[in-house]
Enzyme design. Structure first.
Site: not given
Ligand code: IPE
Ligand code: IPE
Ligand code: MG
Length: 252
Positions: A20, A68
């Site tokens: 991330d 996502n």
């Protein structure tokens, strides 16, 4: 003990990484988020090589979550180009170094070109016996458990499973990759203290290492930091510290 301060005999068998912070890395530099994702591919290369050289048996990378898909289309499109960019150079490296590529996640929602790229990587490394490198793409932990339950129910309808005999081990055989072991060390870059629907079943007893380092800045040194942190933990699995020190409940 090696120069790095890492004890070779207690390398985590399965390391899973929530990669991330690509967007923040780019924003800090006045770049587009997509450039952060492209920079992140270099970190994947560096981390895979370092893990292999350290003797990690399983490395699972969270590359794209089922959530996502809700990002802007242009960003999703860029992310879907990355597997091809990665394997263009790294498939040869995997073949040469005995790395076995695997994938988890909902393949049927990925573009055909990505499926082709992944299939080729999986097929050409199928007989490798070195590190297992697992890409989680279009992956969500709850979705994986539901898919497992669906497969189990189908087998039940066919009379292949007995409800009373079901246990954790036989249930886990229905997950996306039945061979995927429990996670020993879960690394999350980019500071967030959350799991974001990653490997919910397999992280039950994982040690968690969260770093402020953003994914494009992650590499060998940061992986070694995480492993050193892991090696400082006492894994108790519900026992008391005294029991653990006496060698009770040792796991393989
Ligand atoms: C991780 O970086 C990559 C994916 C989730 C695909 P992000 O894109 O989430 O980066 P931040 O969290 O916005 O910085
Ligand atoms: C988790 O990162 C997914 C991947 C790294 C692929 P996100 O950036 O999507 O997680 P949240 O939204 O901050 O929880
Ligand atoms: Mg993020």
């Amino acid at each position: 003990m090696a120069e790095s301060g890492i004890r070779a005999e207690v390398i985590p068998r399965h390391i899973a990484v929530i990669m991330d912070g690509n967007g923040r890395w780019a924003e800090q530099r006045g770049l587009a988020r997509t450039q952060g994702h492209q920079a992140g591919v270099e970190s994947v290369r560096a981390t895979v090589r370092a893990a292999r050289e350290l003797g990690v048996a399983w490395l699972t990378l969270f590359a794209f979550s089922s959530e996502n898909w809700n990002r802007p289309k242009a960003e999703v499109d860029t992310l879907m180009q990355l597997p091809e960019a990665y394997f263009e150079t790294e498939l040869a490296d995997a073949i040469e170094n005995g790395v076995r590529i695997r994938t988890i996640g909902r393949r049927d929602s990925l573009p055909a070109s990505v499926v082709r790229t992944l299939d080729e990587a999986v097929r050409r490394t199928r007989d490798n016996t070195g590190m297992n490198l697992v890409f989680a793409l279009s992956y969500g932990g709850r979705g994986e458990i539901v898919d497992a339950a669906r497969r189990l129910l189908r087998d039940h309808e066919l009379g292949k499973v007995d409800a009373e005999a079901l246990d954790e081990k036989s249930f886990a055989a229905y997950l996306d990759d039945p061979e995927l072991p429990d996670v020993d060390l879960l690394i999350r870059t980019g500071s967030e203290l959350r799991v974001s629907n990653f490997l919910l079943w397999q992280i039950a007893y994982a040690e968690i290492h969260v770093t402020d380092v953003l994914w494009p800045d992650f590499g060998r040194r940061q992986l070694e930091d995480a492993i050193r942190d892991f090696q400082s933990r006492e894994r108790r699995y519900g026992l008391t510290s005294a029991q653990v020190r006496a060698g009770a409940g040792e796991r393989s």
